[in-house]
Design an enzyme around this catalytic site. Structure first.
Site, PDB file in Angstrom:
ATOM      1  N   SER A  32       0.824  -1.216   0.000  1.00 23.15           N
ATOM      2  CA  SER A  32       0.000   0.000   0.000  1.00 23.15           C
ATOM      3  C   SER A  32       0.855   1.261   0.000  1.00 23.15           C
ATOM      4  O   SER A  32       1.704   1.440   0.873  1.00 23.15           O
ATOM      5  CB  SER A  32      -0.879   0.050   1.256  1.00 23.15           C
ATOM      6  OG  SER A  32      -1.707  -1.066   1.315  1.00 23.15           O
ATOM      7  N   HIS A  63      -3.704   0.715  -4.355  1.00 24.16           N
ATOM      8  CA  HIS A  63      -3.162  -0.402  -5.118  1.00 24.16           C
ATOM      9  C   HIS A  63      -3.638  -0.266  -6.561  1.00 24.16           C
ATOM     10  O   HIS A  63      -4.825  -0.154  -6.811  1.00 24.16           O
ATOM     11  CB  HIS A  63      -3.675  -1.739  -4.561  1.00 24.16           C
ATOM     12  CG  HIS A  63      -3.024  -2.161  -3.280  1.00 24.16           C
ATOM     13  ND1 HIS A  63      -2.095  -3.163  -3.218  1.00 24.16           N
ATOM     14  CD2 HIS A  63      -3.164  -1.718  -2.020  1.00 24.16           C
ATOM     15  CE1 HIS A  63      -1.695  -3.327  -1.967  1.00 24.16           C
ATOM     16  NE2 HIS A  63      -2.324  -2.461  -1.221  1.00 24.16           N
ATOM     17  N   HIS A  85      -5.555  -9.335  -0.754  1.00 22.76           N
ATOM     18  CA  HIS A  85      -5.577  -9.587   0.688  1.00 22.76           C
ATOM     19  C   HIS A  85      -6.721 -10.524   1.055  1.00 22.76           C
ATOM     20  O   HIS A  85      -7.767 -10.529   0.420  1.00 22.76           O
ATOM     21  CB  HIS A  85      -5.754  -8.278   1.454  1.00 22.76           C
ATOM     22  CG  HIS A  85      -4.737  -7.235   1.139  1.00 22.76           C
ATOM     23  ND1 HIS A  85      -4.839  -6.420   0.041  1.00 22.76           N
ATOM     24  CD2 HIS A  85      -3.595  -6.880   1.777  1.00 22.76           C
ATOM     25  CE1 HIS A  85      -3.792  -5.602   0.010  1.00 22.76           C
ATOM     26  NE2 HIS A  85      -3.027  -5.854   1.045  1.00 22.76           N
ATOM     27  N   TYR A  87      -8.589 -10.090   3.566  1.00 18.92           N
ATOM     28  CA  TYR A  87      -9.750  -9.297   3.994  1.00 18.92           C
ATOM     29  C   TYR A  87     -10.617  -8.821   2.836  1.00 18.92           C
ATOM     30  O   TYR A  87     -11.740  -8.385   3.040  1.00 18.92           O
ATOM     31  CB  TYR A  87      -9.320  -8.107   4.872  1.00 18.92           C
ATOM     32  CG  TYR A  87      -8.461  -7.061   4.192  1.00 18.92           C
ATOM     33  CD1 TYR A  87      -8.993  -6.198   3.237  1.00 18.92           C
ATOM     34  CD2 TYR A  87      -7.119  -6.939   4.510  1.00 18.92           C
ATOM     35  CE1 TYR A  87      -8.194  -5.251   2.608  1.00 18.92           C
ATOM     36  CE2 TYR A  87      -6.320  -5.993   3.902  1.00 18.92           C
ATOM     37  CZ  TYR A  87      -6.865  -5.153   2.946  1.00 18.92           C
ATOM     38  OH  TYR A  87      -6.084  -4.225   2.328  1.00 18.92           O
ATOM     39  N   GLU A  88     -10.086  -8.891   1.610  1.00 22.11           N
ATOM     40  CA  GLU A  88     -10.908  -8.505   0.457  1.00 22.11           C
ATOM     41  C   GLU A  88     -11.943  -9.577   0.134  1.00 22.11           C
ATOM     42  O   GLU A  88     -12.826  -9.350  -0.694  1.00 22.11           O
ATOM     43  CB  GLU A  88     -10.015  -8.262  -0.767  1.00 22.11           C
ATOM     44  CG  GLU A  88      -9.150  -7.029  -0.642  1.00 22.11           C
ATOM     45  CD  GLU A  88      -8.168  -6.893  -1.797  1.00 22.11           C
ATOM     46  OE1 GLU A  88      -8.563  -6.366  -2.840  1.00 22.11           O
ATOM     47  OE2 GLU A  88      -7.016  -7.330  -1.652  1.00 22.11           O
ATOM     48  N   ALA A 115       3.141  -2.218   3.936  1.00 25.23           N
ATOM     49  CA  ALA A 115       2.976  -1.156   4.923  1.00 25.23           C
ATOM     50  C   ALA A 115       2.634  -1.859   6.235  1.00 25.23           C
ATOM     51  O   ALA A 115       1.839  -2.800   6.240  1.00 25.23           O
ATOM     52  CB  ALA A 115       1.842  -0.236   4.502  1.00 25.23           C
ATOM     53  N   MET A 213      -1.307  -6.908   7.365  1.00 25.08           N
ATOM     54  CA  MET A 213      -2.396  -7.770   6.888  1.00 25.08           C
ATOM     55  C   MET A 213      -2.016  -8.533   5.617  1.00 25.08           C
ATOM     56  O   MET A 213      -2.900  -8.932   4.848  1.00 25.08           O
ATOM     57  CB  MET A 213      -3.641  -6.916   6.625  1.00 25.08           C
ATOM     58  CG  MET A 213      -4.083  -6.069   7.799  1.00 25.08           C
ATOM     59  SD  MET A 213      -5.395  -4.919   7.327  1.00 25.08           S
ATOM     60  CE  MET A 213      -5.434  -3.842   8.786  1.00 25.08           C
ATOM     61  N   SER A 214      -0.729  -8.713   5.394  1.00 22.76           N
ATOM     62  CA  SER A 214      -0.327  -9.376   4.140  1.00 22.76           C
ATOM     63  C   SER A 214       0.969 -10.148   4.351  1.00 22.76           C
ATOM     64  O   SER A 214       1.320 -10.492   5.476  1.00 22.76           O
ATOM     65  CB  SER A 214      -0.127  -8.328   3.042  1.00 22.76           C
ATOM     66  OG  SER A 214       0.995  -7.514   3.333  1.00 22.76           O
ATOM     67  N   ASN A 237       2.885   3.740  10.540  1.00 20.82           N
ATOM     68  CA  ASN A 237       2.209   4.289  11.724  1.00 20.82           C
ATOM     69  C   ASN A 237       2.646   3.499  12.944  1.00 20.82           C
ATOM     70  O   ASN A 237       3.135   2.376  12.816  1.00 20.82           O
ATOM     71  CB  ASN A 237       0.680   4.168  11.551  1.00 20.82           C
ATOM     72  CG  ASN A 237       0.250   2.728  11.321  1.00 20.82           C
ATOM     73  OD1 ASN A 237       0.361   2.201  10.209  1.00 20.82           O
ATOM     74  ND2 ASN A 237      -0.201   2.075  12.372  1.00 20.82           N
ATOM     75  N   HIS A 249      -6.200   4.854   7.102  1.00 25.79           N
ATOM     76  CA  HIS A 249      -5.589   4.343   5.870  1.00 25.79           C
ATOM     77  C   HIS A 249      -4.943   5.475   5.048  1.00 25.79           C
ATOM     78  O   HIS A 249      -3.891   5.269   4.433  1.00 25.79           O
ATOM     79  CB  HIS A 249      -6.648   3.608   5.045  1.00 25.79           C
ATOM     80  CG  HIS A 249      -6.104   2.919   3.831  1.00 25.79           C
ATOM     81  ND1 HIS A 249      -5.124   1.945   3.889  1.00 25.79           N
ATOM     82  CD2 HIS A 249      -6.388   3.075   2.510  1.00 25.79           C
ATOM     83  CE1 HIS A 249      -4.849   1.528   2.655  1.00 25.79           C
ATOM     84  NE2 HIS A 249      -5.586   2.193   1.801  1.00 25.79           N
TER      85      HIS A 249
HETATM   86  N1  HPA Z   1      -1.969  -2.651  11.549  1.00 29.35           N
HETATM   87  C1  HPA Z   1      -2.193  -3.547  10.562  1.00 29.35           C
HETATM   88  N2  HPA Z   1      -1.863  -3.335   9.306  1.00 29.35           N
HETATM   89  C2  HPA Z   1      -1.261  -2.177   8.997  1.00 29.35           C
HETATM   90  C3  HPA Z   1      -0.998  -1.198   9.954  1.00 29.35           C
HETATM   91  C4  HPA Z   1      -1.380  -1.451  11.310  1.00 29.35           C
HETATM   92  O1  HPA Z   1      -1.185  -0.633  12.236  1.00 29.35           O
HETATM   93  N3  HPA Z   1      -0.405  -0.154   9.311  1.00 29.35           N
HETATM   94  C5  HPA Z   1      -0.302  -0.517   8.004  1.00 29.35           C
HETATM   95  N4  HPA Z   1      -0.820  -1.724   7.811  1.00 29.35           N
END
Ligand code: HPA
Length: 274
Positions: A32, A63, A85, A87-88, A115, A213-214, A237, A249
């Site tokens: 991302s 993406h 992903h 989650y998609e 990310a 998440m990947s 973050n 996001h």
């Molecule tokens: N948590 C999960 N996935 C992420 C995060 C997070 O804080 N930042 C970027 N992808």
């Protein structure tokens, strides 16, 4: 019962090969906000995911949903601008199908970027983190179901899932370029909701420094086929509860883009020696 994943991957690989002037040697997956590396490739050919047989389409903002094949120095590289992903709503088999295709295209070297949220206080937004190892907290595995022996064994080893020589190479090149590179363990959750502070405390106690998440399913599938993997997280973050601020996001994408120059330089330097 037999699944047709091998035949499907072969069909997709044949299609891609027909679109490309040369077979790529390295696959780079761009997370991302990290898509810019693909724009640096020379003599590039882009193929929209929608054109590749059996490939899912990417639905996440940030993406692109295309594969760009071109040259980084003298290395022919295929870069995935956007991944799939769990989650998609895709199965992990669907989400990692493109790696099956890459293998049948002849690719043996994979760089996975993502990310991620920084759990360890030493990780600040904008930092790059070399993935030393991972923890699968997705409660699912892409190798679940029948094993396709033509891809790999039923019970693949996950020791050194992230190639030790590639890790050493990334450290060397980051030091040479003066690009700070932290390192740590990456934990993957299903998402798409970010974690709660209590979950982050739990994940920290498990021994992870970053969360996302990947990547984990992709590494498992790549290792199943004996491909060598380098993983790099861009810390976008601080994970939930580390600082007293919410996660969004847009911020994740913004920080990803800000880290792009360093990530691109590191990728170019590493690729030249892979
Ligand atoms: N948590 C999960 N996935 C992420 C995060 C997070 O804080 N930042 C970027 N992808």
């Amino acid at each position: 019962m037999k699944d047709a994943s091998y035949e499907k991957a072969l069909e997709a690989a044949r299609f891609l090969r027909s679109q490309l002037p040369e077979a790529p040697e390295i696959l780079v997956v761009l997370g991302s906000g990290l898509g810019a590396f693909a724009d640096t490739l020379e003599r590039a050919v882009a193929v929209d995911y929608r054109l590749i047989p059996h490939l899912p389409t990417s639905t996440v903002v940030g993406h692109h949903g295309r594969q760009v094949c071109g040259y980084s120095g003298d290395k022919c590289v295929a870069a995935m601008q956007g991944r799939f992903h769990f989650y998609e709503g895709y199965s992990l088999q669907q989400a990692t199908f493109y790696l099956r295709v890459a293998k049948l295209l002849g690719i043996e070297k994979v760089i996975l970027t993502n990310a991620a949220g920084g759990i360890d206080p030493s990780l600040a937004p904008g930092d790059l983190m070399l993935i030393e190892d991972h923890i699968n907290l997705m409660a699912a595995n892409p190798l679940q179901g029948l094993n396709e022996e033509r891809f790999g064994p039923r019970f693949p080893d996950m020791t050194d899932a992230y190639d030790p020589a590639y890790r050493a190479l990334a450290r060397e090149e980051s030091a040479r370029l003066g690009i700070p590179l932290k390192s740590g363990v990456y934990a993957a959750l299903l998402g798409p909701s970010y974690e709660t502070p209590a979950e982050i405390r739990m994940i920290r106690s498990f021994g992870a420094q970053a969360v996302g998440m990947s990547t984990v399913p992709e590494t498992i599938v790549a290792r199943h086929m004996g491909m060598r993997v380098l993983g790099i997280s861009c810390i976008t973050n601080s994970a939930a509860g580390v600082l007293d601020q919410p996660i969004n996001h847009d911020e994740v994408l913004k920080v990803g883009k800000q880290s792009t120059t360093r990530l691109v330089s590191l990728l170019q330097a590493v690729i030249a020696r892979m």
